[in-house]
Design a protein around this motif. Structure first.
Motif, mmCIF file in Angstrom:
data_model
loop_
_atom_site.group_PDB
_atom_site.id
_atom_site.type_symbol
_atom_site.label_atom_id
_atom_site.label_comp_id
_atom_site.label_asym_id
_atom_site.label_seq_id
_atom_site.Cartn_x
_atom_site.Cartn_y
_atom_site.Cartn_z
ATOM 1 N N GLU A 240 0.809 -1.211 0.000
ATOM 2 C CA GLU A 240 0.000 0.000 0.000
ATOM 3 C C GLU A 240 0.848 1.269 0.000
ATOM 4 O O GLU A 240 0.425 2.323 0.476
ATOM 5 C CB GLU A 240 -0.951 -0.009 1.192
ATOM 6 C CG GLU A 240 -1.973 -1.142 1.148
ATOM 7 C CD GLU A 240 -2.953 -1.093 2.300
ATOM 8 O OE1 GLU A 240 -3.707 -0.108 2.410
ATOM 9 O OE2 GLU A 240 -2.938 -2.053 3.109
ATOM 10 N N ASP A 242 2.544 4.536 -1.574
ATOM 11 C CA ASP A 242 2.351 5.500 -2.649
ATOM 12 C C ASP A 242 3.583 5.454 -3.556
ATOM 13 O O ASP A 242 4.718 5.529 -3.079
ATOM 14 C CB ASP A 242 2.177 6.900 -2.063
ATOM 15 C CG ASP A 242 2.047 7.970 -3.118
ATOM 16 O OD1 ASP A 242 0.924 8.196 -3.584
ATOM 17 O OD2 ASP A 242 3.090 8.565 -3.488
ATOM 18 N N GLU A 351 0.709 3.554 3.099
ATOM 19 C CA GLU A 351 -0.416 4.409 3.472
ATOM 20 C C GLU A 351 -1.293 3.737 4.515
ATOM 21 O O GLU A 351 -2.283 4.313 4.972
ATOM 22 C CB GLU A 351 -1.251 4.762 2.230
ATOM 23 C CG GLU A 351 -0.478 5.557 1.185
ATOM 24 C CD GLU A 351 0.132 6.838 1.748
ATOM 25 O OE1 GLU A 351 -0.643 7.690 2.248
ATOM 26 O OE2 GLU A 351 1.370 6.990 1.707
ATOM 27 N N ASN A 371 7.303 6.750 5.905
ATOM 28 C CA ASN A 371 7.176 7.662 4.769
ATOM 29 C C ASN A 371 8.202 8.798 4.812
ATOM 30 O O ASN A 371 7.890 9.964 4.547
ATOM 31 C CB ASN A 371 5.759 8.242 4.688
ATOM 32 C CG ASN A 371 4.729 7.196 4.286
ATOM 33 O OD1 ASN A 371 5.083 6.121 3.801
ATOM 34 N ND2 ASN A 371 3.464 7.502 4.475
#
Length: 420
Positions: A240, A242, A351, A371
């Motif tokens: 998941e 990005d 995410e 992230n």
């Protein structure tokens, strides 16, 4: 510029440092800060002298055939000298970590107990081809009230001698005695070994460099060691994740400065994410001339990749080489990091907050990122000013070590005739 004496009596230097540490303890925060500014100004004013001496080390490195990553760590420039001078000024702005009351209480018998922060005393710093460490370590030591004995690698001998000479001359105009900064100019390995066992003069050793240096100190020293670690750093790209975030972080962590310990060495990629985004990943790797050493699944997607072996999974490349491991889930990613990680810096791109939390809670490392790039594991980047190293151990200090890591505590008891 004064010439640094070729001292080989390591014990004598350590004794001088210990005497100077006593004087440091009497100085005010303002006096220590003023000294850091004087040193910073002097380094910038004498940059050409330092660069001329650095060129001697670089020429020797070229003759010895040192690797590009090693030469990058060794090389200085006017801008780099300005950077570590500015690091001293940033340290001067920071709160003094000593003389602070951590807690206090009064016993039933009226005895007042105070727990206060104090300097460690004398720090022994053993490091390799980074002349900036000479400045960073000295600045942090002096601000925290510690004397320091520096033992840099022979590959940077001329550079380090020049830097210490500049600092010694600068200290003449301050309240800090020159003896608080000792540099062991000898290239004899026995001089380094002497530091390992001088518990009566050295309070703590901090090794900073490759795995062989760190292991030698940890395994042979009788002086307490603040262990720093090599950086086999991983980035897990979750199913998941990005795409833009993942590729941007990968490129930054791998290519911004490959020769440093917080750069990316292994990308762990969820197989489904790789299947969907292989084309973009391949183009990104090509654009940045990243060489891939991957498992069989990675090789089926990434052309020109070579098959990874056990050495690749454990390697701190310090170059544009990248190991790529494919997994089916976050549990497999964590398992791989547990096996090959060095407890330095690990990152996840996803995410899914639940997956991120699982990763952050279960991975054993001094710095974890969700992230974001592993390149932030740095004292300056995290607001500590300069750093003396990145601790991968769990006792006393962990992660980038700034001023607080160079202090300990003592208990002060005040009474009115109480006896037990």
């Amino acid at each position: 510029m004064s010439v640094l004496k070729e001292q080989t009596n390591v014990e004598a230097q350590a004794i001088e440092a210990k005497k100077a540490a006593k004087k440091l303890g009497l100085l005010s925060t303002e006096e220590k800060n003023e000294a850091l500014h004087v040193i910073a100004d002097s380094l910038e004013q004498n940059f050409q002298y330092i660069l001329d001496e650095n060129e001697k080390d670089l020429q020797n490195g070229r003759e010895q055939g040192y690797e590009e990553a090693f030469m990058d760590r060794l090389a200085l420039s006017k801008a780099r000298i300005a950077d570590f001078a500015e690091g001293l000024r940033q340290v001067a702005v920071l709160e003094d970590p000593t003389g602070n009351t951590v807690s206090s209480w009064t016993l039933d018998n009226g005895l007042l107990v105070e727990k206060v922060t104090v300097p460690l005393g004398v720090i022994g710093m053993i490091y390799e081809a980074r002349p900036n460490v000479t400045v960073d370590a000295t600045g942090l030591a002096l601000k925290s009230g510690n004397a320091i004995v520096l033992k840099g690698g022979s590959s940077a001998l001329s550079s380090n001698k020049a830097i210490v000479s500049v600092m010694h001359d600068a200290l003449k105009a301050t309240k800090i005695p020159q003896e608080a900064v000792q540099f062991i100019a000898s290239t004899d390995r026995e001089a380094t070994k002497q530091l390992f066992t001088m518990k009566e003069h050295i309070d703590v050793l901090i090794p900073r460099g490759g795995g062989s240096l760190i292991n030698a100190v940890v395994n042979n020293a009788t002086v307490p060691v603040l262990e720093t670690g090599v950086g086999n750093c991983h980035l897990y790209i979750d199913v998941e994740a990005d795409v833009e975030k993942a590729l941007t972080i990968l490129v930054n962590a791998k290519t911004d400065r490959p020769a440093v310990c917080n750069s990316l060495e292994t990308a762990i990629i969820h197989k489904e994410w790789l299947e969907k985004n292989a084309e973009q990943l391949i183009q990104t790797l090509r654009d940045h001339t990243i060489t891939v050493h991957g498992d069989e699944t990675a090789l089926s997607f990434i052309p020109n990749a070579t098959l990874a072996n056990e050495e690749d999974w454990a390697n701190e490349y310090l170059s544009l080489d990248l190991a790529v491991k494919t997994v089916k889930n976050v549990e497999e990613a964590i398992e791989h990091i547990d096996q090959y990680g060095t407890k330095h810096s690990e990152a996840i791109v996803t995410e899914n907050k639940t997956t991120a939390k699982q990763f952050m809670n279960l991975v054993d490392a001094s710095a974890l990122y969700h992230n974001a790039s592993t390149r932030f594991t740095d004292g300056g980047a995290l607001g500590f000013g300069a750093e003396i190293g990145i601790s991968t151990q769990k006792l006393h200090a962990r992660g980038p070590m700034g001023l607080p890591a160079l202090t300990t505590v003592k208990f002060l008891m005040s009474g009115n005739g109480q006896v037990r």
